[in-house]
Design a protein around this motif. Structure first.
Motif, PDB file in Angstrom:
ATOM      1  N   TYR A 134      37.776  16.847 -57.320  1.00 16.43           N
ATOM      2  CA  TYR A 134      39.089  16.594 -57.911  1.00 16.43           C
ATOM      3  C   TYR A 134      40.120  17.554 -57.338  1.00 16.43           C
ATOM      4  O   TYR A 134      39.839  18.747 -57.130  1.00 16.43           O
ATOM      5  CB  TYR A 134      39.028  16.747 -59.427  1.00 16.43           C
ATOM      6  N   GLN A 135      41.324  17.029 -57.111  1.00 19.72           N
ATOM      7  CA  GLN A 135      42.426  17.836 -56.628  1.00 19.72           C
ATOM      8  C   GLN A 135      42.903  18.787 -57.727  1.00 19.72           C
ATOM      9  O   GLN A 135      42.746  18.529 -58.914  1.00 19.72           O
ATOM     10  CB  GLN A 135      43.565  16.919 -56.170  1.00 19.72           C
ATOM     11  N   SER A 136      43.496  19.910 -57.321  1.00 16.86           N
ATOM     12  CA  SER A 136      44.035  20.890 -58.261  1.00 16.86           C
ATOM     13  C   SER A 136      45.456  20.497 -58.673  1.00 16.86           C
ATOM     14  O   SER A 136      45.908  19.381 -58.418  1.00 16.86           O
ATOM     15  CB  SER A 136      44.030  22.269 -57.612  1.00 16.86           C
ATOM     16  N   ASP A 137      46.162  21.443 -59.266  1.00 16.15           N
ATOM     17  CA  ASP A 137      47.550  21.205 -59.679  1.00 16.15           C
ATOM     18  C   ASP A 137      48.556  21.523 -58.587  1.00 16.15           C
ATOM     19  O   ASP A 137      49.771  21.399 -58.806  1.00 16.15           O
ATOM     20  CB  ASP A 137      47.883  22.061 -60.917  1.00 16.15           C
ATOM     21  N   ASP A 138      48.099  21.958 -57.435  1.00 21.37           N
ATOM     22  CA  ASP A 138      49.017  22.320 -56.354  1.00 21.37           C
ATOM     23  C   ASP A 138      49.383  21.096 -55.525  1.00 21.37           C
ATOM     24  O   ASP A 138      48.591  20.164 -55.365  1.00 21.37           O
ATOM     25  CB  ASP A 138      48.376  23.376 -55.451  1.00 21.37           C
ATOM     26  N   ILE A 139      50.578  21.121 -54.969  1.00 24.10           N
ATOM     27  CA  ILE A 139      51.044  20.057 -54.092  1.00 24.10           C
ATOM     28  C   ILE A 139      51.211  20.622 -52.683  1.00 24.10           C
ATOM     29  O   ILE A 139      51.209  21.827 -52.476  1.00 24.10           O
ATOM     30  CB  ILE A 139      52.370  19.456 -54.586  1.00 24.10           C
ATOM     31  N   GLY A 140      51.357  19.731 -51.727  1.00 28.17           N
ATOM     32  CA  GLY A 140      51.514  20.156 -50.338  1.00 28.17           C
ATOM     33  C   GLY A 140      50.375  19.659 -49.485  1.00 28.17           C
ATOM     34  O   GLY A 140      49.660  18.708 -49.831  1.00 28.17           O
TER      35      GLY A 140
END
Length: 809
Positions: free
Chosen positions: A777-783
């Protein structure tokens, strides 16, 4: 430079394609040639050059992070052995150490970076015990930038570049410099840390005439051609930056000799030239020579010939030779090496992995699925053992344009002496500029294998460190009377605490012993007892701790830049960490709220770290404050505790007519181990008159023995006869990288997720179809997120692939 893939490796031993019709076979005895080849291959077999590479989960870290690694090992003398992984600071101190076990050339583990670690440049270093027999230059080393949240920003030191700190060297091609004929000369300029410094200038003769202009091509290296004149002296006058001037003499040219040149710029062949300048009286002679090619220390080709003209040329087909670095050595008719040249053959067996995600863009906390495919050019699937890392690129502290990887390490860094900066630069494409820069590296860096004089002279290196197929404890027994080694003596080792066990070994003709085949985690303390072959105890034990002491580092990490940027190109860009990267750590379920709990516990003495099951002892004997000579612990405390009597025959303590129980570090000693330990093992002995006061159902008293807390045992001038204590460092516990599952956990119960490493898997394997998959699962960070996969195929070919994806919202 492009690496050409050819997954079906042909035989190494191939015929040379000769271009000169008059090229003659010489009369060097074939028996002598075969003897030379046999000595070379035997030397390489007896002293294999082990190489280690670490794939890390990301390029930089924060204090309180976990560093995850997978080790790939080639050229090991044993199939299974120990691997030491260390973190070193700029002073050369080992701040953290991991002991991993290599099996079939692979190992993995992790190192926790403490939250107290100061920010700055560090170095991860990896080596085996066998590698310590040779130069430390062959250890794996990678500099790491680590930031601590207490630091506002990372600022490298500024230093002044001084002329005396610059090392400028010149390397005539093949190692010879001869007047009257064109000579190609390479050069390299480095600072005291071994980093390249760009330059410009000219070569002038003794009359001050500018003979040839010179300028560095990449990272302080370059090349020029000069025709030296007999009797003249040549000096390079160069400028670093804007105003630093340095003069360095070129090697003195000889009036006659042989030059060996090589050109590997053609994608299909390597061109070789042998140029010989000789007196007119020798023109009718056809000197005999032998050309030997080595790859990885092994002879992969040889050819003998006679030179009938001043220049003799021939070519080798690249696809008929091993890929990677090849060392060409030219021998004269007496089999004395006269020239040597390194060449890189870009026909290398590697597999470029294909990495695909199920989408190109994702949302926060969305499931990610990644597929990895390993296929040959012919479309055949490859069985591979891989490691995959997925990390958040905005959290990277230093942006390296061409960092090292598994390809550059095994094909370049681990084969050459000195520092190779930005190693991936030399493999970025197949342009002439890149190929020329790589050839300059070949001409200015020494090869890792041994010199010919060592091989021909049967000069073998001293081997002080043997391969370690398991944990071992080595030492020797010395007679207390004669001070000579005790032959055929008996050494008993008793492991303490949770790993109780008794082991016995005999000493050899030098009084040495070794306890091997030990496998356990963490640290284990042991007690050793020695007896002569007659059963007497008049002997001393000396522990060999050489393998457990980290070797001193001669290649320290540096975190500095020069005041004048024009004087040097700084590799990488140091960035100030963002708040998200530095402070918002992964925190899912790191805090658990509980209801009211009533806790009942005995008092713990925090001043010495010993937990106790009683409130207060009736008597405390502090051994740490004693200056008495060490002895057996029971003999030592005899008569020092009021009301306690010791019976030596039965090794039993009594008080008020009752036998005393013995406890060590809070556990009852049912095997009588404490009775065999030396006094220097302990810092306190405490007496409690009744076991009831300690929560033990026993009316008699108890003696509590507490071992030294932390640190190494310190040797004392006077040793205890026949007994010794030691500490064995066990294998580090390998943890599993944790990733959350947002499908199972309600979002309301999950705190902010700012993992810098999103996914790490050191044992990702492709199946029979050549495919492997991963999900997280992806974290809360974007980029932008980066995916790096490295590994080896079942046939030993290197694998690598990179990819990425973007998180928009």
């Amino acid at each position: 430079m492009r690496i050409y893939k050819k997954l079906s490796l042909p035989a190494f031993f191939s015929a040379l394609v000769l271009l000169i019709p008059g090229f003659m076979t010489s009369s060097i005895p074939e028996k002598e040639i075969q003897s030379l080849i046999a000595k070379t291959n035997l030397f390489n077999l007896r002293f294999p050059q082990e190489r280690v590479y670490l794939h890390l989960d990301r390029p930089s870290y924060f204090a309180n992070d976990d560093l995850w690694f997978k080790a790939y090992v080639k050229g090991s003398p044993v199939n299974e052995c120990n691997l030491y992984v260390e973190i070193i600071n700029t002073s050369g101190q080992v701040v953290s150490k991991n002991l991993a076990w290599i099996e079939d050339g692979l190992a993995y583990g992790d190192i926790h970076l403490p939250d107290s670690l100061p920010g700055g440049m560090y170095q991860v270093r990896a080596y085996t015990n066998w590698m310590r027999n040779f130069d430390e230059v062959w250890f794996f080393r990678k500099n790491l930038l680590i930031w601590n949240g207490r630091d506002k920003k990372l600022v490298p030191e500024t230093t002044e570049l001084r002329v005396r700190d610059i090392d400028l060297q010149f390397f005539p091609e093949g190692g010879t410099f001869v007047t009257g004929i064109p000579n190609k000369v390479a050069f390299k300029a480095v600072d005291k840390q071994g980093k390249g410094i760009d330059l410009r200038g000219a070569v002038i003769d003794e009359s001050g005439n500018r003979v040839v202009e010179i300028k560095s091509h990449h990272q302080g290296t370059g090349c020029f051609t000069i025709v030296p004149v007999k009797g003249k002296k040549y000096t390079a006058e160069v400028i670093f930056g804007d105003d630093l001037v340095k003069k360095t003499d070129l090697p003195k040219p000889g009036d006659e000799g042989v030059i060996l040149t090589a050109n590997a710029l053609d994608p299909a062949r390597i061109e070789i030239q042998v140029i010989r300048k000789f007196p007119d009286s020798d023109k009718e002679l056809a000197p005999e020579y032998l050309l030997v090619a080595q790859s990885g220390g092994e002879v992969c080709h040889h050819e003998q010939f006679a030179i009938q003209q001043e220049t003799t040329s021939f070519e080798l087909k690249k696809n008929k030779l091993p890929g990677g670095i090849i060392k060409f050595t030219l021998f004269d008719s007496r089999l004395i090496p006269v020239c040597e040249r390194l060449v890189f053959n870009n026909h290398v067996n590697v597999v470029h992995l294909v990495i695909k995600t199920d989408k190109t863009e994702y949302k926060r906390r969305e499931p990610i699925k990644i597929g990895v495919a390993a296929f040959t050019d012919q479309g055949m699937p490859c069985l591979t053992n891989l490691s995959m890392s997925v990390f958040n690129t905005p959290a990277i502290l230093n942006k390296e344009e061409h960092p090292g990887n598994i390809f550059t390490h095994f094909l370049l860094n681990s084969e050459l002496k000195g520092i190779i900066e930005d190693p991936a630069y030399y493999f970025k494409d197949d342009s002439i500029t890149t190929l020329v820069a790589l050839d300059h590296v070949m001409m200015t860096h020494g090869y890792r294998e041994f010199e010919w004089k060592e091989i021909l002279g049967d000069s073998f290196p001293e081997i002080d460190y043997q391969p370690e197929p398991s944990l071992e404890l080595r030492g020797r027994v010395i007679s207390a009377n004669t001070h000579r080694p005790v032959v055929n003596g008996e050494v008993t080792m008793i492991t303490l605490k949770s790993l109780l066990g008794v082991y016995k070994e005999k000493t050899d003709s030098l009084g040495k012993f070794v306890f091997s085949d030990l496998f356990f985690y963490d640290t284990v303390y042991v007690s050793l007892e020695a007896k002569t072959r007659n059963g007497k105890q008049s002997a001393y034990i000396e522990i060999d701790s050489s393998s457990t002491i980290s070797p001193k580092s001669g290649y320290l990490p540096q975190f500095s830049v020069y005041r004048k940027e024009a004087s040097r190109t700084i590799p990488g860009t140091i960035v100030e960490p963002t708040r998200n990267a530095g402070w918002k750590k992964w925190s899912v379920n790191d805090t658990v709220l509980i209801g009211e709990v009533n806790v009942t516990a005995r008092k713990t003495y925090k001043d010495d770290g010993h937990p106790r099951i009683y409130l207060e002892a009736d008597f405390v004997l502090d051994l740490a404050k004693s200056n008495d000579a060490p002895a057996n612990i029971f003999d030592y405390i005899e008569g020092k505790i009021p009301g306690v009597i010791y019976e030596e025959k039965t090794k039993t303590f009594y008080a008020r007519g009752n036998k005393l129980k013995i406890y060590m570090d809070g556990m009852e000693d049912r095997m009588g181990i404490v009775a065999s330990l030396p006094s220097q093992w302990f810092d306190k002995v405490e007496y409690v008159r009744s076991g009831i006061f300690a929560g033990v159902n026993y009316a008699g008293g108890i003696l509590f023995f507490y071992a030294n807390r932390g640190g190494r045992f310190i040797s004392t001038p006077k040793k205890s006869e026949h007994m010794e204590g030691a500490r064995i460092i066990g294998y580090s516990v390998s943890r599993k990288f944790y990733t959350p599952s947002y499908e199972e956990t309600p979002l309301a119960e999950i705190k902010e997720d700012h993992r810098n490493t999103l996914y790490w898997n050191p044992i990702l394997k492709t199946d029979s179809s050549g495919v492997a998959t991963a999900a997280f699962y992806q974290s809360d960070d974007i980029g932008d997120m980066k995916i790096v996969v490295e590994g080896v195929t079942s046939e030993g070919h290197l694998c690598r692939g990179i990819s990425g994806y973007r998180v928009k919202y």
